[in-house]
Design an enzyme around this catalytic site. Structure first.
Site, PDB file in Angstrom:
ATOM      1  CG  HIS A 100       6.917 -26.147 -26.415  1.00 36.50           C
ATOM      2  ND1 HIS A 100       8.450 -26.021 -26.215  1.00 36.50           N
ATOM      3  CD2 HIS A 100       6.724 -27.238 -27.361  1.00 36.50           C
ATOM      4  CE1 HIS A 100       8.973 -27.141 -26.921  1.00 36.50           C
ATOM      5  NE2 HIS A 100       8.028 -27.687 -27.613  1.00 36.50           N
TER       6      HIS A 100
ATOM      7  CG  LEU B 188      15.289  -6.597 -19.822  1.00 38.95           C
ATOM      8  CD1 LEU B 188      15.992  -7.283 -18.785  1.00 38.95           C
ATOM      9  CD2 LEU B 188      14.201  -7.500 -20.677  1.00 38.95           C
TER      10      LEU B 188
ATOM     11  CG  ASP C 238      17.052 -28.102 -23.601  1.00 36.44           C
ATOM     12  OD1 ASP C 238      16.083 -28.506 -24.123  1.00 36.44           O
ATOM     13  OD2 ASP C 238      18.238 -28.919 -23.666  1.00 36.44           O
TER      14      ASP C 238
HETATM   15  C1  FPP Z   1      13.497 -26.406 -25.726  1.00 36.69           C
HETATM   16  O1  FPP Z   1      12.763 -27.614 -24.865  1.00 36.69           O
HETATM   17  C2  FPP Z   1      12.468 -25.347 -26.134  1.00 36.69           C
HETATM   18  C3  FPP Z   1      12.255 -24.957 -27.088  1.00 36.69           C
HETATM   19  C4  FPP Z   1      12.999 -25.404 -28.566  1.00 36.69           C
HETATM   20  C5  FPP Z   1      11.463 -23.945 -27.662  1.00 36.69           C
HETATM   21  C6  FPP Z   1      11.572 -22.772 -26.517  1.00 36.69           C
HETATM   22  C7  FPP Z   1      10.285 -22.238 -26.592  1.00 36.69           C
HETATM   23  C8  FPP Z   1       9.782 -21.748 -25.302  1.00 36.69           C
HETATM   24  C9  FPP Z   1      10.499 -21.635 -23.988  1.00 36.69           C
HETATM   25  C10 FPP Z   1       8.218 -21.123 -25.597  1.00 36.69           C
HETATM   26  C11 FPP Z   1       8.348 -19.512 -25.332  1.00 36.69           C
HETATM   27  C12 FPP Z   1       9.253 -18.729 -26.129  1.00 36.69           C
HETATM   28  C13 FPP Z   1       8.682 -17.491 -26.512  1.00 36.69           C
HETATM   29  C14 FPP Z   1       9.652 -16.666 -27.250  1.00 36.69           C
HETATM   30  C15 FPP Z   1       7.207 -17.363 -26.548  1.00 36.69           C
HETATM   31  P1  FPP Z   1      12.687 -29.010 -25.604  1.00 36.69           P
HETATM   32  O2  FPP Z   1      11.404 -29.115 -26.244  1.00 36.69           O
HETATM   33  O3  FPP Z   1      13.764 -29.299 -26.560  1.00 36.69           O
HETATM   34  O4  FPP Z   1      12.540 -29.750 -24.438  1.00 36.69           O
HETATM   35  P2  FPP Z   1      13.093 -31.284 -24.242  1.00 36.69           P
HETATM   36  O5  FPP Z   1      14.641 -31.107 -24.524  1.00 36.69           O
HETATM   37  O6  FPP Z   1      12.956 -31.621 -22.874  1.00 36.69           O
HETATM   38  O7  FPP Z   1      12.603 -32.128 -25.436  1.00 36.69           O
END
Ligand code: FPP
Length: 250
Positions: free
Chosen positions: A32, A126, A15
């Site tokens: 992201h 892994l 997150d």
């Molecule tokens: C949360 O941050 C993140 C996500 C909903 C997406 C997770 C995706 C990635 C880490 C990209 C990489 C993953 C792969 C498998 C390639 P948020 O957008 O909720 O952040 P915020 O809470 O600060 O808004």
């Protein structure tokens, strides 16, 4: 490190990508992208630290509520990540598993997941499980439905917890020993809720793109200090530990 105090399976709620980019006055997509690149680094760090299974939450069943452009960008990122990482995953002995409700995925993502999972199926170092369109409540329900399909003449009253386990999306992985959530929130947000019943939880304010190998080590150090009782008393756990070390005669 004492290997018994090392988690076999780590789960991570990644997150904070959005806030990471907001702090830098950049579009959320950049966060992201940095999140994807950080996943690469943390997978490497887990291998160095001899972790056997890593499960990450990439997209929840609730994330569909995000603006459609962000959802499209995330799915595009997953496809590109899978394409670009296959070689690296194979080279490092990583077995990829993707869990979640795939029925709503674009065909390109379906195909890419199938290809990446097939090509990495022999990986022994892994298991990297990526949860996409995953929710813990969805998982429990789909497991019950799958059990019922497999046992059409049995009644739900006959279903035990042990019998349900093979139908969970994470099967045959062991339950996570340690669940890390970055980004400052202290909740599970519908991630692996069945599987985390006895999991040690670790919350950090670090935003996911900033969660590096040093931060991972801090989480492992915190885990190593915990006493996992699994419902037993302190005394029972201590005598079991002593017996394992050969201190008692039992
Ligand atoms: C949360 O941050 C993140 C996500 C909903 C997406 C997770 C995706 C990635 C880490 C990209 C990489 C993953 C792969 C498998 C390639 P948020 O957008 O909720 O952040 P915020 O809470 O600060 O808004």
């Amino acid at each position: 490190m004492n290997m018994t105090s090392l988690p076999k399976h780590i789960a991570i709620i990644m997150d904070g990508n959005g806030r990471w980019s907001k702090k830098r006055l950049m579009p959320r997509n950049v966060g992201h992208l940095m999140g994807a690149s950080n996943l690469r680094a943390i997978v490497r760090a887990c291998i160095e630290k001899h972790i056997l299974h890593l499960t990450v939450f990439a997209f929840s069943t609730e994330n569909w509520r995000r603006p459609p452009e962000e959802v499209a960008t995330l799915f595009d990122l997953f496809v590109r990540y899978l394409k670009s990482e296959i070689g690296e995953l194979q080279a490092q002995g990583i077995r990829l598993k993707v869990i979640g409700d795939h029925s709503a995925f674009p065909k390109e993502l379906h195909d890419q997941i199938d290809a990446a999972c097939a090509l990495t199926a022999q990986g022994q170092v892994l298991t990297l499980t990526v949860a996409i369109n995953y929710g813990g409540k969805w998982d429990i329900l789909q497991a019950m439905q799958a059990w019922q399909r497999a046992h059409p003449y049995e009644n739900l009253d006959q279903l035990s917890q042990e019998q349900l386990t093979p139908y969970l999306a994470t099967h045959p992985l062991p339950e996570p020993d340690l669940l890390i959530r970055t980004g400052g929130e202290s909740r599970l947000s519908n991630f692996l809720i069945w599987q985390s019943a006895y999991t040690e939880l670790y919350f950090t304010d670090l935003l996911w793109p900033d969660f590096d190998a040093k931060a991972l080590q801090m989480a492992l150090d915190s885990y190593a200090q915990r006493v996992r009782r699994f419902g037993k008393t302190d005394e029972q756990v201590q005598s079991l530990g002593a017996a394992k070390k050969g201190i008692t005669s039992t």
